[in-house]
Design an enzyme around this catalytic site. Structure first.
Site, PDB file in Angstrom:
ATOM      1  N   ASP A  10      -3.145  10.869  -2.233  1.00 21.01           N
ATOM      2  CA  ASP A  10      -2.594  11.561  -1.077  1.00 21.01           C
ATOM      3  C   ASP A  10      -1.614  10.626  -0.373  1.00 21.01           C
ATOM      4  O   ASP A  10      -2.014   9.608   0.196  1.00 21.01           O
ATOM      5  CB  ASP A  10      -3.756  11.941  -0.143  1.00 21.01           C
ATOM      6  CG  ASP A  10      -3.327  12.672   1.104  1.00 21.01           C
ATOM      7  OD1 ASP A  10      -2.118  12.694   1.430  1.00 21.01           O
ATOM      8  OD2 ASP A  10      -4.218  13.218   1.779  1.00 21.01           O
ATOM      9  N   ASN A  24      13.091  19.087   3.439  1.00 21.30           N
ATOM     10  CA  ASN A  24      14.204  19.991   3.183  1.00 21.30           C
ATOM     11  C   ASN A  24      15.331  19.625   4.145  1.00 21.30           C
ATOM     12  O   ASN A  24      15.136  18.835   5.065  1.00 21.30           O
ATOM     13  CB  ASN A  24      13.779  21.459   3.294  1.00 21.30           C
ATOM     14  CG  ASN A  24      13.235  21.797   4.671  1.00 21.30           C
ATOM     15  OD1 ASN A  24      13.907  21.568   5.685  1.00 21.30           O
ATOM     16  ND2 ASN A  24      12.034  22.335   4.720  1.00 21.30           N
ATOM     17  N   GLY A  32       4.300  21.797   0.853  1.00 25.00           N
ATOM     18  CA  GLY A  32       4.128  20.656  -0.035  1.00 25.00           C
ATOM     19  C   GLY A  32       3.990  19.336   0.695  1.00 25.00           C
ATOM     20  O   GLY A  32       3.292  19.221   1.701  1.00 25.00           O
ATOM     21  N   VAL A  33       4.664  18.311   0.186  1.00 30.22           N
ATOM     22  CA  VAL A  33       4.620  16.967   0.761  1.00 30.22           C
ATOM     23  C   VAL A  33       5.096  17.002   2.207  1.00 30.22           C
ATOM     24  O   VAL A  33       4.485  16.396   3.092  1.00 30.22           O
ATOM     25  CB  VAL A  33       5.486  15.995  -0.070  1.00 30.22           C
ATOM     26  CG1 VAL A  33       5.684  14.675   0.642  1.00 30.22           C
ATOM     27  CG2 VAL A  33       4.862  15.758  -1.438  1.00 30.22           C
ATOM     28  N   ASP A  34       6.180  17.714   2.463  1.00 27.22           N
ATOM     29  CA  ASP A  34       6.750  17.792   3.805  1.00 27.22           C
ATOM     30  C   ASP A  34       5.713  18.323   4.802  1.00 27.22           C
ATOM     31  O   ASP A  34       5.484  17.733   5.859  1.00 27.22           O
ATOM     32  CB  ASP A  34       7.985  18.693   3.763  1.00 27.22           C
ATOM     33  CG  ASP A  34       8.853  18.618   4.998  1.00 27.22           C
ATOM     34  OD1 ASP A  34       8.749  17.640   5.767  1.00 27.22           O
ATOM     35  OD2 ASP A  34       9.669  19.538   5.190  1.00 27.22           O
ATOM     36  N   SER A 126      11.590  16.435  -5.444  1.00 29.61           N
ATOM     37  CA  SER A 126      12.185  17.589  -6.138  1.00 29.61           C
ATOM     38  C   SER A 126      11.353  18.121  -7.299  1.00 29.61           C
ATOM     39  O   SER A 126      11.715  19.144  -7.887  1.00 29.61           O
ATOM     40  CB  SER A 126      13.615  17.308  -6.614  1.00 29.61           C
ATOM     41  OG  SER A 126      14.502  17.260  -5.521  1.00 29.61           O
ATOM     42  N   GLY A 128       8.347  19.386  -7.172  1.00 34.67           N
ATOM     43  CA  GLY A 128       7.438  20.453  -6.761  1.00 34.67           C
ATOM     44  C   GLY A 128       8.152  21.793  -6.704  1.00 34.67           C
ATOM     45  O   GLY A 128       8.703  22.266  -7.699  1.00 34.67           O
ATOM     46  N   VAL A 129       8.194  22.356  -5.517  1.00 35.43           N
ATOM     47  CA  VAL A 129       8.762  23.680  -5.323  1.00 35.43           C
ATOM     48  C   VAL A 129      10.255  23.739  -5.675  1.00 35.43           C
ATOM     49  O   VAL A 129      10.768  24.797  -6.011  1.00 35.43           O
ATOM     50  CB  VAL A 129       8.503  24.176  -3.874  1.00 35.43           C
ATOM     51  CG1 VAL A 129       9.304  23.376  -2.871  1.00 35.43           C
ATOM     52  CG2 VAL A 129       8.780  25.652  -3.744  1.00 35.43           C
ATOM     53  N   TYR A 130      10.949  22.598  -5.676  1.00 38.14           N
ATOM     54  CA  TYR A 130      12.366  22.588  -6.042  1.00 38.14           C
ATOM     55  C   TYR A 130      12.572  22.683  -7.548  1.00 38.14           C
ATOM     56  O   TYR A 130      13.698  22.785  -8.016  1.00 38.14           O
ATOM     57  CB  TYR A 130      13.065  21.353  -5.484  1.00 38.14           C
ATOM     58  CG  TYR A 130      13.386  21.456  -4.000  1.00 38.14           C
ATOM     59  CD1 TYR A 130      12.896  22.476  -3.196  1.00 38.14           C
ATOM     60  CD2 TYR A 130      14.197  20.518  -3.400  1.00 38.14           C
ATOM     61  CE1 TYR A 130      13.191  22.568  -1.851  1.00 38.14           C
ATOM     62  CE2 TYR A 130      14.506  20.594  -2.045  1.00 38.14           C
ATOM     63  CZ  TYR A 130      13.999  21.628  -1.281  1.00 38.14           C
ATOM     64  OH  TYR A 130      14.313  21.711   0.049  1.00 38.14           O
TER      65      TYR A 130
END
Length: 182
Positions: A10, A24, A32-34, A126, A128-130
């Site tokens: 983590d 972003n 996510g991480v953000d 980038s 992950g969701v990207y």
């Protein structure tokens, strides 16, 4: 060249001087991480990001750039926010965006070093969701870390990876690049 560590865990629990946030461009939080960094660090991180948007970055953080804020309740001193590129699919556009991906890591590590950080922890920006292919992110991130000079990164660069599968991808990329990692 900094010492490079690979760990599964983590990112918000790392005891390092700076943590890289896969943010972003809005800098106003996300998933996510953000989202995890904003939740764990508390409202002072978002307040600092809003101030950056009000002053220095009214149009948001450009892809590949990095900016630092407080780390709030995290054990780190700073959060280094960087906006990675979205995967466009294979081809020329991917090659152009890969430069921005490398810049996201390079600028984050250099900013951490300029702040006086002795250690920085980073996620697979980038991946992950990207949608960026994890193997490619691993090669780009590790190459940037390995090529960083004394002022281009803190003495310790730790990649904190969210799963054993991601850790394996980074370990495999390190072996392909001939890097010794801890």
């Amino acid at each position: 060249m900094p010492r490079i560590d690979l760990v599964t865990g983590d990112l918000t629990r790392e005891r390092v001087d700076a943590i890289v946030n896969a943010a972003n461009s809005t800098l106003l939080g996300g998933g996510g991480v953000d989202g995890a960094i904003h939740r764990a660090g508390g409202p002072s991180i978002l307040a600092a990001c809003r101030e950056l948007r009000r002053t220095a970055l009214p149009d948001g953080l450009p892809v590949g750039e990095a900016v630092a804020t407080t780390a709030g309740r995290l054990s780190a001193r700073w959060v280094i926010h960087t906006a990675g590129p979205v995967w466009p699919g294979p081809g020329e556009e991917a090659d152009a965006r890969r430069v921005r991906l490398a810049n996201a890591f390079r600028n984050s590590f250099a900013l951490a070093a300029s702040l006086g950080a002795a250690s920085v922890a980073a996620p697979a920006v980038s991946a992950g969701v990207y949608g960026w292919p994890a193997d490619d992110v691993a090669r780009v991130a590790l190459r940037v870390a390995a090529e960083a000079g004394d002022d281009g990164a803190p003495p310790l660069v730790r990649f904190v990876l969210s799963s054993p599968a991601m850790h394996e991808r980074f370990a495999r990329a390190a072996a392909e690049l001939g890097l010794t990692v801890d």
